[in-house]
Design a protein around this motif. Sequence first.
Motif, short mmCIF file in Angstrom:
data_model
loop_
_atom_site.label_atom_id
_atom_site.label_comp_id
_atom_site.label_asym_id
_atom_site.label_seq_id
_atom_site.Cartn_x
_atom_site.Cartn_y
_atom_site.Cartn_z
N ASP A 266 0.82 -1.21 0.00
CA ASP A 266 0.00 0.00 0.00
C ASP A 266 0.85 1.26 0.00
N GLY A 267 1.96 1.21 0.73
CA GLY A 267 2.78 2.41 0.86
C GLY A 267 3.92 2.50 -0.14
N GLY A 268 4.16 1.47 -0.92
CA GLY A 268 5.26 1.48 -1.87
C GLY A 268 6.32 0.47 -1.48
N VAL A 269 6.53 -0.54 -2.32
CA VAL A 269 7.51 -1.58 -2.01
C VAL A 269 8.91 -1.06 -2.33
N PRO A 270 9.81 -1.05 -1.36
CA PRO A 270 11.15 -0.51 -1.62
C PRO A 270 11.96 -1.44 -2.52
N GLY A 271 13.07 -0.92 -3.00
CA GLY A 271 14.01 -1.77 -3.73
C GLY A 271 13.90 -1.74 -5.23
N ALA A 272 13.03 -0.88 -5.80
CA ALA A 272 12.86 -0.88 -7.25
C ALA A 272 14.17 -0.54 -7.96
N ARG A 273 14.97 0.34 -7.35
CA ARG A 273 16.23 0.73 -7.96
C ARG A 273 17.45 0.24 -7.19
N THR A 274 17.20 -0.62 -6.21
CA THR A 274 18.29 -1.13 -5.38
C THR A 274 19.09 -2.19 -6.11
N VAL A 275 20.41 -2.04 -6.08
CA VAL A 275 21.33 -3.04 -6.60
C VAL A 275 22.14 -3.58 -5.43
N LEU A 276 22.21 -4.88 -5.31
CA LEU A 276 22.93 -5.53 -4.21
C LEU A 276 23.95 -6.53 -4.75
N ALA A 277 25.08 -6.61 -4.10
CA ALA A 277 26.07 -7.64 -4.38
C ALA A 277 25.99 -8.66 -3.24
N LEU A 278 25.24 -9.72 -3.46
CA LEU A 278 25.01 -10.72 -2.41
C LEU A 278 26.04 -11.83 -2.50
N PRO A 279 26.35 -12.45 -1.37
CA PRO A 279 27.31 -13.56 -1.39
C PRO A 279 26.70 -14.81 -2.01
N GLY A 280 27.55 -15.75 -2.36
CA GLY A 280 27.03 -17.06 -2.72
C GLY A 280 26.31 -17.65 -1.53
N PHE A 281 25.30 -18.45 -1.79
CA PHE A 281 24.54 -19.16 -0.76
C PHE A 281 23.66 -18.25 0.09
N ASP A 282 23.42 -17.01 -0.34
CA ASP A 282 22.60 -16.11 0.48
C ASP A 282 21.18 -16.64 0.58
N GLU A 283 20.53 -16.34 1.72
CA GLU A 283 19.15 -16.78 1.94
C GLU A 283 18.17 -16.22 0.92
N PHE A 311 26.96 -22.22 -5.13
CA PHE A 311 26.21 -21.06 -5.59
C PHE A 311 27.14 -19.85 -5.73
N MET A 312 27.06 -19.22 -6.89
CA MET A 312 27.88 -18.06 -7.18
C MET A 312 27.36 -16.84 -6.43
N LYS A 313 28.22 -15.84 -6.28
CA LYS A 313 27.80 -14.54 -5.78
C LYS A 313 26.87 -13.91 -6.81
N THR A 314 25.83 -13.22 -6.34
CA THR A 314 24.82 -12.72 -7.27
C THR A 314 24.66 -11.21 -7.20
N ILE A 315 24.31 -10.64 -8.35
CA ILE A 315 23.89 -9.24 -8.42
C ILE A 315 22.37 -9.23 -8.47
N VAL A 316 21.77 -8.53 -7.54
CA VAL A 316 20.31 -8.43 -7.48
C VAL A 316 19.93 -6.98 -7.76
N ALA A 317 19.00 -6.80 -8.69
CA ALA A 317 18.51 -5.47 -9.02
C ALA A 317 17.00 -5.53 -9.15
N GLY A 318 16.32 -4.62 -8.45
CA GLY A 318 14.87 -4.56 -8.54
C GLY A 318 14.17 -5.83 -8.08
N GLY A 319 14.80 -6.58 -7.21
CA GLY A 319 14.18 -7.79 -6.66
C GLY A 319 14.48 -9.05 -7.43
N GLY A 320 15.29 -8.98 -8.49
CA GLY A 320 15.63 -10.17 -9.25
C GLY A 320 17.12 -10.28 -9.48
N VAL A 321 17.60 -11.49 -9.75
CA VAL A 321 19.01 -11.71 -10.00
C VAL A 321 19.30 -11.39 -11.46
N ILE A 322 20.26 -10.49 -11.71
CA ILE A 322 20.58 -10.08 -13.07
C ILE A 322 22.00 -10.47 -13.48
#
Length: 368
Positions: A266-283, A311-322
């Motif tokens: 309702d208030g706006g889901v965050p992370g639309a423009r968030t880019v993350l460098a997650l480790p391998g095996f992240d939850e 599992f490789m380290k992943t780049i996540v952008a906008g809620g998906g792995v890119i």
Amino acid sequence: MAAAVNSRLSKGIIGRLRLASQGLVGPGFNSAADAVRWMTAMQGQDLQAALWAVGQRVPGSRIGDVRSALDRGEIVRSWPMRGTLHLLAPEDLKWILGITADRLLRGMAGRHRELEISAADVGAAADAALQLVAGGSAASRAELFRAFERSGQSSAGQRGIHLLGILCQRGWLVQGPLAGNQQLVMAFDDWIKDSRTLDRAEGIAEWLLRYLRSHGPATERDFSWWAGIPLTEVRAALAEVKGQLVELEFDGTSYWLSPETAALLDGGVPGARTVLALPGFDEFLLGYTDRSLVVPPEHANRIVPGGNGVFMKTIVAGGGVIGTWARSATGRGAVVVPQPFDAVNGLRPAAQKSFELQAAKYRRFLGP
């Protein structure tokens, strides 16, 4: 709460809601202990990856902060489920093992027969180990394996690590403070002074509720796989706790999450423009049996090359792995290289800039 078919849901929004529930977007957590306790269990077989997984959820933290939390016993690392190391809050380990250990060990019975590990062998190994660490002493893995050998228990091949795993799953030993990049072994009750006690049904219900609050939107099948608990017991537990959750329907499947996370719709889901460098095996990936919501199926092999379980380290952008990323060197001199799935166009300029900020955050986390 009643199910709601939300026309605004998409794979990307579900991914962003998961980022929020896991503390990967938003304010995060105040300490390593807070992050691990909220998550209940965090994948931890790769120690360096596990340290960064915690660090990503605790703004401003350094690798030394997470290592110190392990050294002080504020978080512990053991084999509570799926035969895989996880980080947990110390007070949660014993009651979770009470739910999972018997089933885990039954599932490993064939491998234990191959390694010629009998009940008598486990008893002999336990006696040797507990004598070694008596009085609050800590032992390295090498010292523990030598104690096994002196008691007539070979530690060759994988036999030693399987004996250690059994003793930890039975709640006799636990991994304690760090010595370099290995953990010392201690008697469980010497390292963990306060353990909660929950019966099986109560424990499964609490565990499910905590999982759905920290990992949701997620399904009952996600939790059944993640925790290694039969689906019939999971469904009974869900009937007990669903009044504290919100149910959303997407593509004919029910997903459960906390009311607080659901309110973001309702208030706006965050992370639309968030880019993350997650480790391998992240939850964010390992926390679910169905990963197709956040990883395009055509790229799944890029995450786990050859299906080898790594599992490789992943780049996540906008809620998906890119894409994935790689690191060379260590500490502040680490070179962090993006490897986007779109090899032709690469990362868009804004995403590239955000990734560079993530790389800088990672280098700060590693320290000098």
